[in-house]
Structure formats: C-alpha cells, structure tokens
Scaffold this motif. Structure first.
Motif, PDB file in Angstrom:
ATOM      1  N   HIS A  28       0.825  -1.217   0.000  1.00 27.32           N
ATOM      2  CA  HIS A  28       0.000   0.000   0.000  1.00 27.32           C
ATOM      3  C   HIS A  28       0.854   1.260   0.000  1.00 27.32           C
ATOM      4  O   HIS A  28       0.501   2.257  -0.631  1.00 27.32           O
ATOM      5  N   ASN A  29       2.013   1.229   0.667  1.00 23.12           N
ATOM      6  CA  ASN A  29       2.870   2.427   0.679  1.00 23.12           C
ATOM      7  C   ASN A  29       3.391   2.741  -0.720  1.00 23.12           C
ATOM      8  O   ASN A  29       3.433   3.916  -1.129  1.00 23.12           O
ATOM      9  N   GLU A  50       6.115  -5.134  -8.866  1.00 25.00           N
ATOM     10  CA  GLU A  50       5.813  -5.994  -7.713  1.00 25.00           C
ATOM     11  C   GLU A  50       6.192  -7.431  -8.055  1.00 25.00           C
ATOM     12  O   GLU A  50       5.815  -7.935  -9.103  1.00 25.00           O
ATOM     13  N   ARG A  51       6.903  -8.081  -7.136  1.00 22.26           N
ATOM     14  CA  ARG A  51       7.378  -9.440  -7.441  1.00 22.26           C
ATOM     15  C   ARG A  51       6.243 -10.472  -7.411  1.00 22.26           C
ATOM     16  O   ARG A  51       6.290 -11.462  -8.125  1.00 22.26           O
ATOM     17  N   ALA A  56       1.279  -6.808   2.612  1.00 20.02           N
ATOM     18  CA  ALA A  56       0.664  -7.179   3.894  1.00 20.02           C
ATOM     19  C   ALA A  56      -0.751  -6.629   4.057  1.00 20.02           C
ATOM     20  O   ALA A  56      -1.353  -6.788   5.111  1.00 20.02           O
ATOM     21  N   TYR A  80      -3.491 -10.683   6.338  1.00 18.77           N
ATOM     22  CA  TYR A  80      -2.396 -10.283   7.239  1.00 18.77           C
ATOM     23  C   TYR A  80      -2.894  -9.154   8.151  1.00 18.77           C
ATOM     24  O   TYR A  80      -3.395  -9.419   9.232  1.00 18.77           O
ATOM     25  N   SER A  81      -2.755  -7.886   7.735  1.00 17.43           N
ATOM     26  CA  SER A  81      -3.211  -6.777   8.583  1.00 17.43           C
ATOM     27  C   SER A  81      -4.728  -6.703   8.544  1.00 17.43           C
ATOM     28  O   SER A  81      -5.355  -7.134   7.566  1.00 17.43           O
ATOM     29  N   TYR A  82      -5.320  -6.150   9.586  1.00 23.42           N
ATOM     30  CA  TYR A  82      -6.791  -6.243   9.687  1.00 23.42           C
ATOM     31  C   TYR A  82      -7.477  -5.011  10.258  1.00 23.42           C
ATOM     32  O   TYR A  82      -8.669  -4.846  10.085  1.00 23.42           O
ATOM     33  N   LEU A  83      -6.780  -4.144  10.987  1.00 24.38           N
ATOM     34  CA  LEU A  83      -7.422  -2.940  11.536  1.00 24.38           C
ATOM     35  C   LEU A  83      -6.633  -1.701  11.123  1.00 24.38           C
ATOM     36  O   LEU A  83      -5.417  -1.766  10.906  1.00 24.38           O
ATOM     37  N   VAL A 125      12.628  -7.015  -8.713  1.00 24.55           N
ATOM     38  CA  VAL A 125      13.790  -6.143  -8.917  1.00 24.55           C
ATOM     39  C   VAL A 125      15.001  -6.848  -8.313  1.00 24.55           C
ATOM     40  O   VAL A 125      14.973  -7.265  -7.142  1.00 24.55           O
ATOM     41  N   ASP A 128       7.604 -11.238   1.832  1.00 27.37           N
ATOM     42  CA  ASP A 128       8.928 -10.634   1.981  1.00 27.37           C
ATOM     43  C   ASP A 128       9.093  -9.799   3.250  1.00 27.37           C
ATOM     44  O   ASP A 128       9.851  -8.832   3.258  1.00 27.37           O
ATOM     45  N   ILE A 146       6.622  -7.389  11.014  1.00 25.69           N
ATOM     46  CA  ILE A 146       5.478  -6.769  10.326  1.00 25.69           C
ATOM     47  C   ILE A 146       5.724  -5.302   9.981  1.00 25.69           C
ATOM     48  O   ILE A 146       4.996  -4.722   9.190  1.00 25.69           O
ATOM     49  N   HIS A 200       8.727  -4.290   8.806  1.00 31.21           N
ATOM     50  CA  HIS A 200       9.919  -4.373   7.948  1.00 31.21           C
ATOM     51  C   HIS A 200      11.213  -4.243   8.744  1.00 31.21           C
ATOM     52  O   HIS A 200      12.256  -4.718   8.327  1.00 31.21           O
ATOM     53  N   ALA A 204       7.319   0.388   4.998  1.00 33.63           N
ATOM     54  CA  ALA A 204       7.154   0.455   6.445  1.00 33.63           C
ATOM     55  C   ALA A 204       8.464   0.697   7.194  1.00 33.63           C
ATOM     56  O   ALA A 204       8.450   1.245   8.306  1.00 33.63           O
ATOM     57  N   GLY A 254       3.111  -0.157   9.852  1.00 29.71           N
ATOM     58  CA  GLY A 254       1.655  -0.308   9.871  1.00 29.71           C
ATOM     59  C   GLY A 254       1.012   0.150   8.583  1.00 29.71           C
ATOM     60  O   GLY A 254       1.685   0.567   7.624  1.00 29.71           O
ATOM     61  N   VAL A 255      -0.308   0.048   8.564  1.00 27.25           N
ATOM     62  CA  VAL A 255      -1.055   0.459   7.377  1.00 27.25           C
ATOM     63  C   VAL A 255      -1.358   1.943   7.511  1.00 27.25           C
ATOM     64  O   VAL A 255      -2.285   2.333   8.221  1.00 27.25           O
TER      65      VAL A 255
END
Ligand SMILES: Cc1cc2nc3c(=O)[nH]c(=O)nc-3n(C[C@H](O)[C@H](O)[C@H](O)COP(=O)(O)OP(=O)(O)OC[C@H]3O[C@@H](n4cnc5c(N)ncnc54)[C@H](O)[C@@H]3O)c2cc1C
Length: 509
Positions: free
Chosen positions: A14-15, A34-35, A42, A59-62, A249, A443, A449, A451, A481, A488-489
């Motif tokens: 997302h970042n 993106e690989r 995540a 993975y992430s949820y909130l 990459v 990855d 979580i 990085h 991250a 985080g998200v």
C-alpha cells in the motif's frame, strides 16, 4: 536501450501505491514493479478457503494510522468503521469489558473486577494523557521530520518524561496496580514488537499504536483490508502509472546521474527509485546497508466459523468478540512469555488477541453467508519469534497453534474446533502464518510486520535528514514500512518518500 522513467517503485504494497499516486499527480512518469502476481503485500484480502465466500484480511486487519489527509488527497473511497467495544478480557469467572468510549459499562466492569474504583479512575487519567500526546504528534506525520527538541516542546516536559523517557513498565506501575488491567494496556506496546515492557522498543511501539490520526482509534476496514488496495490500484491506473506484477527487482545501481534498475524481466533507467520493499531487501539489491532489527514475533491465525462460540462467563459472544478479545495477556504473563521465548522456549502460556471482523462488517462475506450465522475470527499471537520456528518449523507451528486454541478454549463452553466451517474439500477453515511464512509470501524480513524496528517519529537534533526516507544514495528513497514513521497500514512512508523524491526531481531538473 532500457526504457527511462522519472520514478521507479520497488514493490506493490500500500505504501508503494500511495507513493505512485502522489508522483503521478505531480505529472511524473512512474513504473511500479511488484514481485508477486498480485498487489497489496501485507494489506491483501483473499478467499483463503476453497468454496467459502469469505474474503479475509489475510495479514493486517485494523486501521488507525492512515491519515485522513491521504484519503482526501487521493480521493479514496475507503471507509473504516468504529467498533462499540474496545476489548474484552476473560479473567477469573467473569471478565473485563471496555467500550471504545469509556462509559459507565466500562467503569462498572473494571470496578466489579478489581473491587474498587481506583483502576478505572487511573484508566481514564492515563488515556486522557495519551490523547493529549496523540493530538499534538499526529499532525506532524506528513510534514518534514520534527526534531526531538521540537516534539518535547510541543508535548511539554511532563508528557515527554512519562511516555518517552520513562520505561513503559514504570509508567504502568505508576498508574495501575492490577496485573490484568496493566496487561490490557501493555499489549499496544508489543503488537509487532518482540520486547519487554522495560525496553524502549515497547515505548515506541506503544506510541505508534496510540497516536494514529490523532485519536489512536483502531477501526474496521469496510470490505476488508484489500479494499484499500482496490482503491489505490484504481487510482494509480487512472493516473497513468505503469504497473507490472510478477516482476522482481534484482539490482539497483546509482550511476551518479540515474539509477539503473535490473529485474528478472528486463532493465530500466530512472531518475529516482522508491523502495517500497524492506530495508533488508533493499540492502540485498543495492549498496545501501540495512539496520539490525528484531525478529517478527507473531503468529497470525485466520478462521471462518459456522457461528460464534458461547463463553463460560455468560457474556454475549457478539459483545466479547466485537472488540479485541485478550487471552493470557496479563502483565506478568506477557513478561514471562517474553523471557521464555527469548531463551528459545515456546512460552508456557501464549498471549494472543483476536477479533471478529464480520460483527462490524459483513460485506466481506458472500450474500448467502451474510444471511447465515457465519463469522470470521482473526487471531494475532504474541511472543512467538521467528527464532523459535527455525528448527522443526512445522512441528513447532502445530504445537503453538494447538496451545493457542487450548488457551482460547479455557473460556469457551465448547472447543473452537467444533465451530470451524468446512471448505469445499471438507477441511476446517483455519490457516496459520508463521514469521517464516510471512517472509516467504510477502517478503517481511524474519516476519517483522514493520519491515524493521520502529523508531520514534522524529529525528534526533543531530540527524541531518528531512523526511526519514533518505538513504546514502541521493536518488534512492525508502518508501515502505521500514522508513521512519512507516510501520503499519498508514501510507505515511509512501507519502513522505514521494515528497522527498519530488524535491529531488525538482532540484535535479
Ligand atoms: C499478520 C500481520 C498483521 C498486521 N496487522 C496490522 C494491522 O491490523 N494494522 C496495521 O496498521 N498494520 C498491521 N500490520 C503491519 C502492516 O500490514 C505493514 O506494516 C504494512 O502493510 C507494510 O506495508 P508496505 O506497503 O510498507 O509494505 P508491504 O505490504 O510489506 O509490501 C512490500 C511489497 O514489496 C514487494 N517486494 C519485495 N521485494 C521486492 C522486489 N525485489 N521486487 C519487487 N517487489 C518486491 C513484496 O512482495 C510486497 O508486496 C500487520 C502485518 C502482518 C504481517
């Protein structure tokens, strides 16, 4: 001749997508690589179980950390929903119920459990102090990094001492006496961070979990976490970003004028590169060193249930599982589990927390399941570091999973296993992800979580950086991250790296 771009982005989390949007809005020619075959990293949502119409935030949820400003700038139709319940912690024969807005129900629940109003008064005092901190610090997240002195002045000496200088363990001791209450508060200092309450890492993690958007409220993403990726993907497409998935990459070389980008599908040249991958991966593909970091220490369990289980305490399961349901997370249990895991042992009692997405948002279910009693359950297990799984991975995974489910079953009238829905092959709907599996799939280095280790969201007075995404190459920026303020998200790392890259592009043209 390799094709030329203004900016190439490594990764499609997302970042990376947020960075791509800001760069494209500034009329840059952008390529995102993106690989994996799909975008999201995540923040992906998936149909995890064959034949079962439940699209899970795998993975992430909130969401708490995503600033409203980013949603507004990028016109994202991504809604996050408040939960009435903040947490339920079964303890003794009953439990502690705390609502998001600390009300009479929450107050009474703490008083009933502890036998006096001291802890509930302390709770209110403590969280009012945190709210003060969050309101002041959150607005700085999308600005150039403030210095430590500036933040200290902004929040005042008292707050600074209490939440930054003093170990979280001591601040909790100052406010609270009860072991279970202290544990409920402490978990925010440990999610995604393998630490003791006595370590600075817990203060940093705690701060991250409580400053999001100025309120620290953890909300449910309507449609699941993957909805954010759907929105961002549509946005990058509409802005003309070139997106290639299934492309890894393999090398980045700063030649003094541009960055040469090698992939398993051809080579490119770019004025700048934004690395949405982890600092560890960046170090593998470039000459930029990575910092040391702690192992990821969580197990993620996703389940689909035919209906919610009933609890021995008699509380309505629709209340108990609507917020965060804590098991074996008293202060002393958390500290003991940390020490055991640190010494290489599987903790005797494994702390974990869970929540039911579908009590707040049923849109992740197919129409037929929406009409049924089916619910999803997400479990985040603490203090199970990657090192524990290094030997006999599958056996350790099975043992820890069984222990966590047993931990939950202590509070249920019938074991959770009886409530697992079956997929189209007749297998129970439960999937478990270890730190090693997170690394292999998306990855995350050693399953971390964030990085890398979180850092306070400011710079020391001596540091000569502006956005917190700079590397030793003036043309390569950290956009994931692992950047300062990135975990985080949140999209914050993507936003800040885009700002830094645009400044570089403006100065070098
Ligand atoms: C189990 C779990 C639960 C979590 N829960 C929450 C939560 O509830 N709320 C929250 O805020 N945060 C949570 N987090 C943390 C959060 O999800 C991450 O910190 C965040 O999503 C990271 O986003 P990102 O875009 O920086 O990177 P990522 O999502 O990690 O994306 C990086 C992408 O880069 C790609 N990539 C890597 N190397 C290369 C390469 N060489 N070439 C091309 N592509 C490459 C990867 O495949 C990946 O898609 C959780 C994380 C996990 C794992």
């Amino acid at each position: 001749m390799p094709e030329r771009y203004d900016a190439i982005i490594v990764g499609g989390g997302h970042n990376a997508l947020v960075a791509a949007c800001y760069l494209a809005l500034a009329k840059q020619k952008v390529l995102l690589l993106e690989r994996n075959e799909s975008l999201g990293g995540a923040t992906a949502s998936v149909y995890a179980f064959p034949g079962v119409g439940a699209k899970l935030s795998r993975y992430s949820y909130l969401v708490a950390l995503l600033p409203d400003q980013i949603r507004k700038d990028l016109e994202l139709e991504f809604e996050t929903l408040s939960r009435t319940v903040s947490s339920y912690t079964p303890a003794r024969e009953s439990g502690i119920l705390i609502n998001r807005i600390f009300d009479d129900v929450s107050r009474k629940s703490i008083i009933d459990y502890t036998g006096n109003p001291k802890e509930s008064d302390a709770w209110e005092r403590f969280y009012n102090r945190i709210a003060e901190f969050a309101e002041k610090v959150a607005p700085t997240m999308l600005q150039p990094l403030p210095t430590e002195s500036e933040i200290r002045e902004l929040v005042g000496d008292e707050l600074w001492q209490e939440f930054i200088e003093t170990p979280l363990s001591e601040t909790l001791d100052k406010y609270f006496e009860d072991d279970v209450i202290k544990g409920i508060v402490l978990t925010d200092g440990l999610i995604g961070t393998f630490a003791s309450a006595r370590e600075k890492a817990a203060n940093i993690c705690f701060l991250y979990h409580l400053v999001g958007n100025g309120t620290g409220e953890w909300k449910v993403p309507r449609g699941g976490m993957g909805k954010l990726i759907e929105e961002l993907s549509a946005k990058v497409k509409s802005l003309g970003v070139e997106v290639r998935t299934g492309v890894t990459v393999t090398k980045l070389s700063d030649n003094g004028t541009d960055v040469e980008v090698e992939t398993d599908d051809g080579n490119f040249i770019s004025k700048v590169v934004l690395a949405g991958c982890s600092p560890t991966t960046l170090a593998k593909i470039s000459a930029i060193p990575a910092p040391k970091f702690r192992d990821g220490s969580q197990l993620k369990i996703n389940m689909v249930l035919s209906r919610l289980p009933e609890l021995k305490s008699g509380i309505d399961p629709k209340v108990a599982f609507a917020g965060t349901f804590h098991i074996d997370e008293s202060y002393s249990q958390l500290e003991r589990a940390f020490e055991e895991a640190k010494s290489g042992k599987i903790p005797d009692q494994i702390p974990a927390e869970m929540y039911c997405h579908t009590l707040t948002d049923r849109s992740i279910l197919s129409p037929d399941l929406q009409q049924s009693e089916v619910q999803t359950l997400t479990v985040f297990v603490l203090h199970t570091p990657a090192s524990i799984f290094d030997v006999n991975h599958d056996q350790v995974k099975a043992e820890i999973t069984a222990k966590v489910l047993q931990g939950l079953n202590r509070y249920l009238k019938a074991p959770i296993e009886e409530f697992l829905l079956k997929d189209s092959s007749g297998n129970p709907c439960i999937e478990v992800k270890t730190p090693q599996e997170l690394e292999a799939e998306i990855d995350l280095p050693r399953g971390n979580i964030f990085h890398s280790d979180l850092e306070f969201p400011w710079r020391s007075d001596a540091e000569n950086i502006k956005w917190g995404c700079e590397t030793k190459s003036p043309r390569i920026f950290l956009a994931g991250a692992g950047a300062r303020r990135g975990g985080g998200v949140s999209g914050i790392a993507g936003h800040n790296a885009a700002r830094a890259a645009l400044e570089r592009l403006a100065n070098s043209s």
